[in-house]
Design a protein around this motif. Structure first.
Motif, PDB file in Angstrom:
ATOM      1  N   LYS A  37       3.921  -2.189 -19.484  1.00 20.59           N
ATOM      2  CA  LYS A  37       3.200  -3.465 -19.483  1.00 20.59           C
ATOM      3  C   LYS A  37       1.816  -3.291 -20.090  1.00 20.59           C
ATOM      4  CE  LYS A  37       3.250  -6.127 -15.927  1.00 20.59           C
ATOM      5  NZ  LYS A  37       3.153  -6.618 -14.521  1.00 20.59           N
ATOM      6  N   GLU A  38       1.330  -4.354 -20.684  1.00 21.28           N
ATOM      7  CA  GLU A  38       0.013  -4.302 -21.328  1.00 21.28           C
ATOM      8  C   GLU A  38      -1.071  -3.972 -20.306  1.00 21.28           C
ATOM      9  OE1 GLU A  38      -2.256  -4.012 -24.535  1.00 21.28           O
ATOM     10  OE2 GLU A  38      -0.148  -4.645 -24.631  1.00 21.28           O
ATOM     11  N   ASP A  39      -0.991  -4.614 -19.148  1.00 20.37           N
ATOM     12  CA  ASP A  39      -1.971  -4.391 -18.084  1.00 20.37           C
ATOM     13  C   ASP A  39      -1.243  -4.284 -16.739  1.00 20.37           C
ATOM     14  OD1 ASP A  39      -4.602  -4.668 -19.503  1.00 20.37           O
ATOM     15  OD2 ASP A  39      -3.741  -6.626 -19.978  1.00 20.37           O
ATOM     16  N   ASP A  40      -1.939  -3.688 -15.791  1.00 21.19           N
ATOM     17  CA  ASP A  40      -1.494  -3.672 -14.394  1.00 21.19           C
ATOM     18  C   ASP A  40      -0.053  -3.174 -14.214  1.00 21.19           C
ATOM     19  OD1 ASP A  40      -3.960  -4.687 -13.622  1.00 21.19           O
ATOM     20  OD2 ASP A  40      -3.284  -6.760 -13.841  1.00 21.19           O
ATOM     21  N   ASN A  41       0.190  -1.961 -14.640  1.00 21.54           N
ATOM     22  CA  ASN A  41       1.464  -1.323 -14.353  1.00 21.54           C
ATOM     23  C   ASN A  41       1.463  -0.841 -12.896  1.00 21.54           C
ATOM     24  OD1 ASN A  41       3.187  -0.817 -17.015  1.00 21.54           O
ATOM     25  ND2 ASN A  41       0.998  -0.710 -17.546  1.00 21.54           N
ATOM     26  N   ILE A  42       2.516  -1.205 -12.183  1.00 22.27           N
ATOM     27  CA  ILE A  42       2.607  -0.873 -10.762  1.00 22.27           C
ATOM     28  C   ILE A  42       3.618   0.263 -10.559  1.00 22.27           C
ATOM     29  CG2 ILE A  42       3.105  -1.719  -8.444  1.00 22.27           C
ATOM     30  CD1 ILE A  42       0.604  -2.936  -9.739  1.00 22.27           C
ATOM     31  N   MET A  43       3.162   1.305  -9.889  1.00 23.70           N
ATOM     32  CA  MET A  43       4.060   2.407  -9.545  1.00 23.70           C
ATOM     33  C   MET A  43       4.375   2.353  -8.050  1.00 23.70           C
ATOM     34  SD  MET A  43       3.623   6.558  -9.955  1.00 23.70           S
ATOM     35  CE  MET A  43       4.148   6.541 -11.672  1.00 23.70           C
ATOM     36  N   ASP A  44       5.654   2.457  -7.737  1.00 31.64           N
ATOM     37  CA  ASP A  44       6.117   2.581  -6.364  1.00 31.64           C
ATOM     38  C   ASP A  44       6.822   3.921  -6.210  1.00 31.64           C
ATOM     39  OD1 ASP A  44       5.516  -0.037  -5.057  1.00 31.64           O
ATOM     40  OD2 ASP A  44       6.810  -0.812  -6.650  1.00 31.64           O
ATOM     41  N   ILE A  45       6.515   4.616  -5.141  1.00 31.16           N
ATOM     42  CA  ILE A  45       7.183   5.887  -4.828  1.00 31.16           C
ATOM     43  C   ILE A  45       7.728   5.775  -3.415  1.00 31.16           C
ATOM     44  CG2 ILE A  45       6.953   8.384  -4.667  1.00 31.16           C
ATOM     45  CD1 ILE A  45       4.463   8.173  -6.450  1.00 31.16           C
ATOM     46  N   LEU A  46       9.053   5.771  -3.302  1.00 25.95           N
ATOM     47  CA  LEU A  46       9.705   5.688  -1.995  1.00 25.95           C
ATOM     48  C   LEU A  46      10.131   7.088  -1.571  1.00 25.95           C
ATOM     49  CD1 LEU A  46      10.822   3.841   0.279  1.00 25.95           C
ATOM     50  CD2 LEU A  46      13.001   3.826  -0.986  1.00 25.95           C
ATOM     51  N   VAL A  47       9.545   7.564  -0.480  1.00 27.55           N
ATOM     52  CA  VAL A  47       9.852   8.905   0.031  1.00 27.55           C
ATOM     53  C   VAL A  47      10.619   8.768   1.337  1.00 27.55           C
ATOM     54  CG1 VAL A  47       8.910  11.107   0.827  1.00 27.55           C
ATOM     55  CG2 VAL A  47       7.795   9.879  -1.056  1.00 27.55           C
ATOM     56  N   GLU A  48      11.731   9.471   1.422  1.00 32.89           N
ATOM     57  CA  GLU A  48      12.539   9.498   2.642  1.00 32.89           C
ATOM     58  C   GLU A  48      12.269  10.786   3.409  1.00 32.89           C
ATOM     59  OE1 GLU A  48      17.224   9.568   4.127  1.00 32.89           O
ATOM     60  OE2 GLU A  48      16.753   9.429   1.989  1.00 32.89           O
ATOM     61  N   ASN A  49      12.006  10.653   4.697  1.00 36.62           N
ATOM     62  CA  ASN A  49      11.981  11.816   5.581  1.00 36.62           C
ATOM     63  C   ASN A  49      13.433  12.168   5.866  1.00 36.62           C
ATOM     64  OD1 ASN A  49      12.015  13.606   7.717  1.00 36.62           O
ATOM     65  ND2 ASN A  49      10.876  12.303   9.119  1.00 36.62           N
ATOM     66  N   LEU A  50      13.916  13.251   5.269  1.00 41.14           N
ATOM     67  CA  LEU A  50      15.318  13.640   5.402  1.00 41.14           C
ATOM     68  C   LEU A  50      15.622  14.318   6.728  1.00 41.14           C
ATOM     69  CD1 LEU A  50      15.797  15.051   1.794  1.00 41.14           C
ATOM     70  CD2 LEU A  50      16.815  12.970   2.692  1.00 41.14           C
ATOM     71  N   GLY A  51      14.586  14.655   7.480  1.00 37.83           N
ATOM     72  CA  GLY A  51      14.751  15.382   8.739  1.00 37.83           C
ATOM     73  C   GLY A  51      13.875  16.622   8.727  1.00 37.83           C
ATOM     74  N   ARG A  52      13.295  16.928   9.861  1.00 38.53           N
ATOM     75  CA  ARG A  52      12.437  18.118   9.941  1.00 38.53           C
ATOM     76  C   ARG A  52      13.253  19.345  10.327  1.00 38.53           C
ATOM     77  NH1 ARG A  52       9.475  13.829  11.734  1.00 38.53           N
ATOM     78  NH2 ARG A  52       7.539  13.430  10.574  1.00 38.53           N
TER      79      ARG A  52
END
Length: 590
Positions: free
Chosen positions: A438-453
């Motif tokens: 995009k010309e302006d305001d590119n949005i990044m989303d990062i979805l992290v899953e806790n797979l278990g400790r």
């Protein structure tokens, strides 16, 4: 009142007792089926049931305690007593048990300098406060108070973690301080080194051993250890492993029933036994644990364990072979099974609604802003998913992009378009190119899953136990700042707004409704879905993953309602089906 003694053998008052016990975790079985599983244990010829008590289940948030419903171990214990069964309780802070963080609560990790299973003041103070609450429930259940509890565990397999005797003494003393009146024991592997490290030789605490094969040899090692240290007491295998747990992507593990039964016979001729597991059950919710094999290796929702009863409570060949062995050592009682359990194929049901996570994000969580990426624990989140969102600027092509300090599984989206999925060896910590279109305001989303400790060994102390992005997100040679954090523990799926938009190939919620006239156990087939978790009438059934070895989620009948029922599936890979199947048998990887 009766009293349980440990002398040359186990005694109730002055009468010897041979303990033939089965492990059954109340927290892995719906309460409506506790009676059924206990009746089948008694019918096996067992006189005792053993269970852990997981700290993280009962104190999910610091200072917030819960002992109701499926967490009501008092009710479970009293049901066992009503059937004439004795109980072995294991309330130690750490349980392993292939359970999330080995039973330790995630909120401990919000303290930067905490060191679990040690004399760290943060840790011991937290145990003290927990025991202060927990033992109010335990005290009346002890045999000294007219209850069925014979003995309790100080620590679990501590010799496979450390040799800190002062710590072991501190846990023992805390248990006594808060009301423990019955004998105490430790349990460790059946070889000299771990027994030396994990036991309390001069403290009147009985050492026991855990193993699943070479019974004569390993119980012999325990015997030698006790003789060398002038310990008088019976020999007991506290965990006789008759099967094993499963990891995603592996084969479903099975053990020959005849071999396991022969090992049991050897044990019973020598001493006492707790069968692990008599019945495994299910890791509902996000409580599956994690192994460590060149990186985290999450365990499955099913905790079938190839036990005597399978995950959903049916008899196996191994049950009958064990019953034959046990009949040589005790009289097998006649037991009437009083719980009517049936399995029902409900057929197919059509999708009623779907919505992208991005569309309903604000109904599920309010953003927490910080210049830097924060791990889950820093925002008081223990389980589930966390989404990081940032405006990453104008149109650009970056040759180098990477995540720093992310140990689980992350999905990267730019302007809600999937860029990459990072897991284990697949590029975590390595550079990747990324385009901002995009010309302006590119949005990044990062979805992290806790797979278990991780739940076992030195890796309990690993930095990977803190979940989310601990270091940051690096573009070129600099860390990007300015992030919104969305905590997605998914304990509020009723807040999903299905009136929003749906976009292909993004994490999304899928809703299926169906009517039930008669309630029965059933199995949700997850074939055709990628990865995620599912809810029946708001109850978290656990995770699924197309890697297998299981492609189902078990739905016990008590979770259904007569009339309208609703299944909500959260799927992260953009894979779903227009119809779901509720079958009367489970589905495994083909």
């Amino acid at each position: 009142m009766n009293k349980f003694h440990i002398r040359d053998d186990f005694y109730i008052n002055d009468n010897k007792i041979k303990i033939i016990s089965g492990a059954l975790h109340y927290f892995r079985v719906v309460p409506e089926y506790w009676v059924d599983r206990l009746e089948k244990l008694k019918a096996l010829g067992c006189n005792t049931v053993e269970t852990y008590i997981p700290w993280n289940l009962h104190e999910p948030k610091e200072g917030v305690f819960d002992f109701e419903g499926q967490k009501d171990f008092v009710k479970f214990t009293k049901l066992a007593q009503d059937m004439g069964l004795y109980v072995i309780l294991r309330p130690t802070p750490y349980i392993c048990a292939e359970w999330e963080f080995g039973g330790l609560p995630a909120w401990l990790l919000k303290y930067p300098y905490v060191r679990v299973r040690s004399n760290c003041n943060i840790f011991l103070s937290a145990v003290d406060r927990y025991f202060n609450k927990l033992f109010d429930y335990i005290k009346p259940l002890q045999i000294t108070q007219g209850g069925p509890v014979l003995m309790m565990q100080v620590e679990n397999e501590y010799g496979s973690f450390s040799n800190n005797k002062n710590y072991l003494k501190n846990i023992k003393n805390l248990m006594i301080k808060h009301g423990c009146e019955v004998p105490l024991f430790t349990s460790d592997g059946g070889w000299k080194e771990v027994l030396e490290a994990g036991t309390l030789v001069d403290e009147g605490v009985l050492p026991t051993a855990n193993f699943g094969s070479r019974s004569k040899e390993q119980i012999g090692a325990l015997s030698d250890f006790m003789k060398e240290n002038d310990i008088v007491g019976p020999l007991m295998c506290m965990e006789f492993w008759i099967g094993w747990f499963n990891n995603w992507g592996g084969e479903f593990k099975r053990r020959d029933a005849e071999d396991a039964a022969n090992e049991l016979k050897d044990l019973l001729y020598i001493g006492h036994v707790n069968i692990y597991m008599y019945h495994g059950g299910t890791n509902f919710g996000f409580y599956n644990g994690c192994s460590y094999h060149d990186g985290i290796d999450p365990q499955t929702t099913t905790y079938d364990y190839d036990a005597l009863l399978n995950e959903y409570g049916e008899f196996t060949e191994k049950y009958y072979k064990f019953k034959d062995v046990i009949s040589n050592f005790t009289e097998i009682p006649e037991v009437k099974f009083t719980t009517d359990i049936k399995k029902i194929n409900y057929g197919e049901f059509k999708l009623t609604n779907k919505v992208s996570l991005f569309s309903t994000l604000d109904t599920l969580a309010k953003p927490i802003y910080n210049e830097n990426t924060l791990n889950m624990e820093a925002i008081d989140q223990g389980y589930g998913y966390i989404l990081y969102r940032a405006n990453v600027g104008k149109r650009n092509t970056l040759e180098r992009f990477k995540l720093i300090g992310m140990d689980d599984r992350a999905q990267i989206f730019v302007n809600e378009n999937h860029h990459s999925t990072l897991y284990k060896e697949n590029f975590i910590g390595t550079n990747q190119p990324i385009s901002l279109d995009k010309e302006d305001d590119n949005i990044m989303d990062i979805l992290v899953e806790n797979l278990g400790r991780i739940n076992y060994g030195g890796s309990l102390l690993s930095p990977s136990q803190r979940k989310g992005i601990k270091g940051g997100v690096m573009f070129d040679l600099h860390l990007h700042t300015g992030w919104d954090h969305y905590s997605l523990e998914l304990d509020n799926v009723d807040k999903v707004n299905f009136s929003g938009y749906y976009k292909e190939n993004t994490p999304a919620f899928y809703e299926y409704e169906f009517e039930v006239d008669e309630k029965g156990d059933t199995f949700l087939s997850t074939e055709g879905f990628g990865k995620g978790c599912a809810f029946i009438n708001g109850f978290n059934l656990g995770r699924f993953w197309e890697l297998g070895p299981t492609n189902y989620l078990y739905i016990p009948a008590p979770l259904l309602k007569e009339g309208l029922n609703k299944i909500v599936i959260f799927e992260t890979e953009g894979k779903y089906k227009q119809t779901i199947t509720l079958d009367d048998k489970p589905c495994y990887t083909k």
